[in-house]
Design a protein around this motif. Structure first.
Motif, short mmCIF file in Angstrom:
data_model
loop_
_atom_site.label_atom_id
_atom_site.label_comp_id
_atom_site.label_asym_id
_atom_site.label_seq_id
_atom_site.Cartn_x
_atom_site.Cartn_y
_atom_site.Cartn_z
N GLY A 110 0.87 -1.17 0.00
CA GLY A 110 0.00 0.00 0.00
C GLY A 110 0.90 1.21 0.00
O GLY A 110 1.67 1.43 -0.93
N ASP A 111 0.87 1.98 1.09
CA ASP A 111 1.82 3.08 1.22
C ASP A 111 3.16 2.58 1.75
O ASP A 111 4.13 3.31 1.78
N LYS A 112 3.22 1.31 2.19
CA LYS A 112 4.46 0.61 2.50
C LYS A 112 4.24 -0.88 2.31
O LYS A 112 3.17 -1.29 1.88
N VAL A 113 5.23 -1.70 2.62
CA VAL A 113 5.15 -3.14 2.39
C VAL A 113 4.92 -3.84 3.72
O VAL A 113 5.62 -3.58 4.70
N TRP A 114 3.93 -4.74 3.76
CA TRP A 114 3.65 -5.54 4.95
C TRP A 114 3.69 -7.01 4.59
O TRP A 114 3.21 -7.41 3.54
N LYS A 115 4.22 -7.81 5.50
CA LYS A 115 4.14 -9.26 5.40
C LYS A 115 3.19 -9.71 6.49
O LYS A 115 3.51 -9.63 7.68
N VAL A 116 2.01 -10.16 6.10
CA VAL A 116 0.93 -10.46 7.04
C VAL A 116 0.72 -11.97 7.09
O VAL A 116 0.52 -12.60 6.05
N PRO A 117 0.75 -12.57 8.29
CA PRO A 117 0.47 -14.01 8.39
C PRO A 117 -1.00 -14.29 8.10
O PRO A 117 -1.88 -13.53 8.51
N LYS A 118 -1.25 -15.38 7.40
CA LYS A 118 -2.62 -15.71 7.01
C LYS A 118 -3.46 -16.23 8.18
O LYS A 118 -4.63 -15.91 8.29
N ASP A 119 -2.87 -17.04 9.04
CA ASP A 119 -3.67 -17.78 10.02
C ASP A 119 -4.22 -16.95 11.17
O ASP A 119 -5.09 -17.41 11.89
N VAL A 120 -3.76 -15.72 11.38
CA VAL A 120 -4.25 -14.91 12.50
C VAL A 120 -5.15 -13.76 12.06
O VAL A 120 -5.55 -12.95 12.88
N CYS A 121 -5.46 -13.67 10.78
CA CYS A 121 -6.20 -12.52 10.25
C CYS A 121 -7.48 -12.94 9.53
O CYS A 121 -7.61 -14.07 9.07
N ILE A 122 -8.40 -12.00 9.44
CA ILE A 122 -9.57 -12.13 8.57
C ILE A 122 -9.41 -11.06 7.50
O ILE A 122 -9.24 -9.88 7.79
N PHE A 123 -9.46 -11.49 6.23
CA PHE A 123 -9.21 -10.60 5.11
C PHE A 123 -10.50 -10.26 4.39
O PHE A 123 -11.43 -11.05 4.36
N GLU A 124 -10.52 -9.07 3.79
CA GLU A 124 -11.63 -8.66 2.94
C GLU A 124 -11.05 -8.33 1.57
O GLU A 124 -10.30 -7.36 1.42
N PHE A 125 -11.36 -9.16 0.59
CA PHE A 125 -10.87 -8.98 -0.77
C PHE A 125 -11.92 -8.24 -1.58
O PHE A 125 -13.11 -8.49 -1.44
N GLU A 126 -11.46 -7.33 -2.44
CA GLU A 126 -12.37 -6.59 -3.31
C GLU A 126 -12.17 -7.07 -4.74
O GLU A 126 -11.06 -7.07 -5.25
N THR A 127 -13.26 -7.51 -5.36
CA THR A 127 -13.17 -7.99 -6.73
C THR A 127 -13.29 -6.82 -7.69
O THR A 127 -13.56 -5.69 -7.29
N GLU A 128 -13.09 -7.10 -8.97
CA GLU A 128 -13.10 -6.04 -9.97
C GLU A 128 -14.47 -5.40 -10.12
O GLU A 128 -14.58 -4.22 -10.43
N ASP A 129 -15.53 -6.17 -9.88
CA ASP A 129 -16.88 -5.60 -10.00
C ASP A 129 -17.32 -4.87 -8.73
O ASP A 129 -18.45 -4.41 -8.63
N GLY A 130 -16.43 -4.76 -7.73
CA GLY A 130 -16.72 -3.99 -6.52
C GLY A 130 -17.25 -4.81 -5.36
O GLY A 130 -17.45 -4.27 -4.27
N ALA A 131 -17.48 -6.10 -5.55
CA ALA A 131 -17.97 -6.95 -4.46
C ALA A 131 -16.86 -7.16 -3.44
O ALA A 131 -15.68 -7.27 -3.79
N LYS A 132 -17.23 -7.20 -2.17
CA LYS A 132 -16.26 -7.42 -1.09
C LYS A 132 -16.51 -8.78 -0.48
O LYS A 132 -17.63 -9.10 -0.11
N ILE A 133 -15.44 -9.57 -0.37
CA ILE A 133 -15.54 -10.94 0.12
C ILE A 133 -14.68 -11.07 1.37
O ILE A 133 -13.47 -10.87 1.32
N LYS A 134 -15.31 -11.40 2.51
CA LYS A 134 -14.57 -11.64 3.75
C LYS A 134 -14.25 -13.12 3.83
O LYS A 134 -15.12 -13.96 3.58
N ILE A 135 -13.01 -13.42 4.19
CA ILE A 135 -12.61 -14.81 4.31
C ILE A 135 -11.58 -14.94 5.43
O ILE A 135 -10.66 -14.13 5.52
N PRO A 136 -11.76 -15.92 6.32
CA PRO A 136 -10.76 -16.12 7.38
C PRO A 136 -9.46 -16.65 6.78
O PRO A 136 -9.47 -17.46 5.86
N GLY A 137 -8.35 -16.18 7.32
CA GLY A 137 -7.05 -16.56 6.79
C GLY A 137 -6.73 -18.04 6.94
O GLY A 137 -5.94 -18.58 6.18
N GLU A 138 -7.36 -18.72 7.93
CA GLU A 138 -7.10 -20.15 8.10
C GLU A 138 -7.48 -20.93 6.85
O GLU A 138 -6.91 -21.98 6.57
#
Length: 127
Positions: free
Chosen positions: A82-110
């Protein structure tokens, strides 16, 4: 400059110690033509590199709110720029991905843990 001990030739130093720094702050990111087909049902099997992502919840409070694009994915980490570089572990986070059509998808990192090419072979229970 360092010298090689045996051959007594000059050698240059290695590459950058901070990978991805040259793309920090760019307003564009490569997005392939297949990006529009990401849905909630197939995101586990889909390529995550190039998708816009935000960390909405985490066991570590320092990761919450990180936002940017996925530029690399390993078995246990996502590299987000983003404005800097982050290395984020997958198993401790819940991510929200944005698709090209604008839909937001929440998915647990596990559900994303594992090498990207091996996630295709896994069998998943419906969620």
């Amino acid at each position: 400059m360092r010298r090689n001990g045996k051959e007594r030739k000059d050698r240059t130093s290695g590459g950058s110690q901070r990978p991805y720094q040259e793309i920090v702050g760019r307003t564009w990111i490569f997005r392939g033509s297949h990006r529009g087909r990401v849905t909630k049902r197939n995101i586990i099997w889909h390529e995550l590199i190039g998708l816009k992502v935000r960390v909405v919840n985490s066991m570590h409070p320092g990761f919450v709110g990180i936002e940017g694009y996925v530029v690399d994915e390993t078995r246990n980490m996502l590299v987000i720029v983003g404005d800097k570089v982050w290395k984020v572990p997958k198993d401790v986070c819940i991510f929200e991905f944005e698709t090209e059509d604008g839909a937001k998808i929440k998915i647990p990192g596990e559900r994303l843990v594992g090498r990207p090419e091996m996630r295709l072979k896994k069998r998943w229970r419906k969620w």
